[in-house]
Design a protein around this motif. Sequence first.
Motif, PDB file in Angstrom:
ATOM      1  N   THR A  82      -6.431   8.321   5.591  1.00 36.22           N
ATOM      2  CA  THR A  82      -6.188   9.345   6.695  1.00 36.22           C
ATOM      3  C   THR A  82      -6.076   8.371   8.163  1.00 36.22           C
ATOM      4  N   GLU A  83      -6.990   7.443   8.080  1.00 35.48           N
ATOM      5  CA  GLU A  83      -7.085   6.364   9.378  1.00 35.48           C
ATOM      6  C   GLU A  83      -5.328   5.674   9.384  1.00 35.48           C
ATOM      7  N   LEU A  84      -5.025   5.520   8.222  1.00 32.02           N
ATOM      8  CA  LEU A  84      -3.526   4.957   8.200  1.00 32.02           C
ATOM      9  C   LEU A  84      -2.357   6.040   8.639  1.00 32.02           C
ATOM     10  N   GLY A  85      -2.749   7.426   8.527  1.00 27.00           N
ATOM     11  CA  GLY A  85      -1.868   8.354   9.018  1.00 27.00           C
ATOM     12  C   GLY A  85      -1.750   8.426  10.505  1.00 27.00           C
ATOM     13  N   TYR A  86      -2.926   8.287  10.987  1.00 18.41           N
ATOM     14  CA  TYR A  86      -2.949   8.327  12.668  1.00 18.41           C
ATOM     15  C   TYR A  86      -2.361   7.063  13.062  1.00 18.41           C
ATOM     16  N   TYR A  87      -2.668   5.914  12.440  1.00 17.84           N
ATOM     17  CA  TYR A  87      -2.060   4.674  13.087  1.00 17.84           C
ATOM     18  C   TYR A  87      -0.675   4.551  12.813  1.00 17.84           C
ATOM     19  N   MET A  90       1.811   7.960   2.423  1.00 18.68           N
ATOM     20  CA  MET A  90       3.344   7.769   2.107  1.00 18.68           C
ATOM     21  C   MET A  90       3.641   6.422   2.713  1.00 18.68           C
ATOM     22  N   ASN A  91       3.141   6.105   4.051  1.00 20.18           N
ATOM     23  CA  ASN A  91       3.425   5.013   4.680  1.00 20.18           C
ATOM     24  C   ASN A  91       2.846   3.724   4.009  1.00 20.18           C
ATOM     25  N   TYR A  92       1.743   3.927   3.265  1.00 21.66           N
ATOM     26  CA  TYR A  92       1.229   2.773   2.619  1.00 21.66           C
ATOM     27  C   TYR A  92       2.130   2.622   1.498  1.00 21.66           C
ATOM     28  N   VAL A  93       2.721   3.461   0.759  1.00 21.17           N
ATOM     29  CA  VAL A  93       3.498   3.032  -0.234  1.00 21.17           C
ATOM     30  C   VAL A  93       4.890   2.176   0.337  1.00 21.17           C
ATOM     31  N   VAL A  94       5.454   3.020   1.402  1.00 19.37           N
ATOM     32  CA  VAL A  94       6.518   2.108   2.137  1.00 19.37           C
ATOM     33  C   VAL A  94       6.441   0.923   2.295  1.00 19.37           C
ATOM     34  N   SER A  95       5.320   0.537   2.997  1.00 19.86           N
ATOM     35  CA  SER A  95       4.893  -0.572   3.384  1.00 19.86           C
ATOM     36  C   SER A  95       4.791  -1.544   2.409  1.00 19.86           C
ATOM     37  N   PHE A  96       4.076  -1.185   1.362  1.00 12.67           N
ATOM     38  CA  PHE A  96       3.693  -2.091   0.162  1.00 12.67           C
ATOM     39  C   PHE A  96       5.125  -2.389  -0.297  1.00 12.67           C
ATOM     40  N   VAL A  97       6.130  -1.669  -0.654  1.00 13.12           N
ATOM     41  CA  VAL A  97       7.373  -1.992  -1.124  1.00 13.12           C
ATOM     42  C   VAL A  97       8.168  -2.958  -0.029  1.00 13.12           C
ATOM     43  N   MET A  98       7.852  -2.691   1.088  1.00 11.45           N
ATOM     44  CA  MET A  98       8.674  -3.401   2.227  1.00 11.45           C
ATOM     45  C   MET A  98       8.307  -4.807   2.183  1.00 11.45           C
ATOM     46  N   LEU A  99       7.083  -5.053   2.005  1.00 13.62           N
ATOM     47  CA  LEU A  99       6.381  -6.395   1.649  1.00 13.62           C
ATOM     48  C   LEU A  99       7.380  -7.539   0.933  1.00 13.62           C
ATOM     49  N   PHE A 100       7.967  -6.698  -0.414  1.00 19.92           N
ATOM     50  CA  PHE A 100       8.713  -7.338  -1.133  1.00 19.92           C
ATOM     51  C   PHE A 100      10.107  -7.334  -0.891  1.00 19.92           C
ATOM     52  N   GLN A 101      10.417  -6.301   0.039  1.00 13.11           N
ATOM     53  CA  GLN A 101      11.953  -6.368   0.151  1.00 13.11           C
ATOM     54  C   GLN A 101      12.872  -7.705   0.554  1.00 13.11           C
ATOM     55  N   VAL A 102      12.232  -8.547   1.258  1.00  8.93           N
ATOM     56  CA  VAL A 102      12.921  -9.598   1.745  1.00  8.93           C
ATOM     57  C   VAL A 102      13.338 -10.532   0.328  1.00  8.93           C
ATOM     58  N   LEU A 103      12.388 -10.210  -0.725  1.00 10.93           N
ATOM     59  CA  LEU A 103      12.893 -10.833  -1.952  1.00 10.93           C
ATOM     60  C   LEU A 103      14.269 -10.486  -2.430  1.00 10.93           C
ATOM     61  N   ALA A 104      14.534  -9.220  -2.333  1.00 14.03           N
ATOM     62  CA  ALA A 104      15.571  -8.365  -2.895  1.00 14.03           C
ATOM     63  C   ALA A 104      16.870  -8.938  -2.131  1.00 14.03           C
ATOM     64  N   ARG A 137       4.579  -5.473   8.776  1.00 18.41           N
ATOM     65  CA  ARG A 137       4.179  -4.290   7.687  1.00 18.41           C
ATOM     66  C   ARG A 137       2.617  -4.502   7.262  1.00 18.41           C
ATOM     67  N   VAL A 138       2.095  -5.757   7.477  1.00 19.36           N
ATOM     68  CA  VAL A 138       0.720  -5.997   6.860  1.00 19.36           C
ATOM     69  C   VAL A 138      -0.312  -5.304   7.511  1.00 19.36           C
ATOM     70  N   ASP A 139      -0.247  -4.833   8.827  1.00 19.27           N
ATOM     71  CA  ASP A 139      -1.366  -4.169   9.367  1.00 19.27           C
ATOM     72  C   ASP A 139      -1.221  -2.793   8.660  1.00 19.27           C
ATOM     73  N   GLN A 140      -0.133  -2.117   8.294  1.00 25.13           N
ATOM     74  CA  GLN A 140      -0.486  -0.900   7.543  1.00 25.13           C
ATOM     75  C   GLN A 140      -1.052  -1.044   6.218  1.00 25.13           C
ATOM     76  N   ILE A 141      -0.801  -1.983   5.507  1.00 23.11           N
ATOM     77  CA  ILE A 141      -1.318  -2.296   4.303  1.00 23.11           C
ATOM     78  C   ILE A 141      -2.849  -2.626   4.318  1.00 23.11           C
ATOM     79  N   MET A 142      -3.438  -3.494   5.649  1.00 24.32           N
ATOM     80  CA  MET A 142      -4.573  -3.803   5.959  1.00 24.32           C
ATOM     81  C   MET A 142      -5.351  -2.309   6.123  1.00 24.32           C
TER      82      MET A 142
END
Length: 245
Positions: free
Chosen positions: A224-229, A25-39, A211-216
């Motif tokens: 699973t690791e992203l969930g803890y992070y 869930m956090n990966y999806v949110v971070s992925f979209v947020m990377l593009f938010q500034v364009l909107a 946001r790039v840290d969560q994508i990475m």
Amino acid sequence: MTNIIILLVGILVARYLGPEQHGLMNYVVSFVMLFQVLASFGMDNIEIREESKSPEEKNKIIGTAFTLKIIFAIITIALVCITAWLFETDSFTRWMIALYSLSMIMNSFNVIRNYFTSLVWNEYIVKTEISRTLIGAGVKVLLLLLEAPLIYFFIALLFDTILIAGGYLMSYRRKIDSIRKWRFDKATAMYMIKQSFPLAVSLSAVLIYHRVDQIMVGKMLTNTELGYYSVASRFTEIIMFIPTI
């Protein structure tokens, strides 16, 4: 207070979903947020400045900013979906990215928030955002009680943006005027785009940094690791809020 509610509900959701699903869930949110500034294209501060300078031109400024944001949001959604389909192998992840990217349309109604900010009418902003937080938290708790699958939590995230957009609309109609009076002006649009470009570049760098840290983590390790992070990051965010007060 709202930050504490968000944190508590976030902890409950994280415990229910588990590290893997919460990480996704956090990966999806971070992925979209990377593009938010364009909107948004960095127009928020420019809009506030122009409305403060020329309050009599509010319908033209708000209408132009809103139209531009809708156009940029549609273009960005298309870009997000194309990127997801090219680089994501999991079909569920792709569809959730596409679903959550629709929030960019609702974020266009932040033009109303910007107008209230230009008038220093923060009362209506706060009331709207507190209402959104309480209702959104209630919806997520209900999903927990119903033991809903992950897709409903993505829908709840999208519902949050609908709630706040609706709240801004209600406040504007009640305290200002009808949005039907908004109008688009080509010259104003070109001026706002030109003025916003440096801010858009700056905001892009800030957003990528946050946001790039969560994508990475999601790409290099596992969900699973992203969930803890992500959970650890939430605790850090609430601590950082204290000196901001």
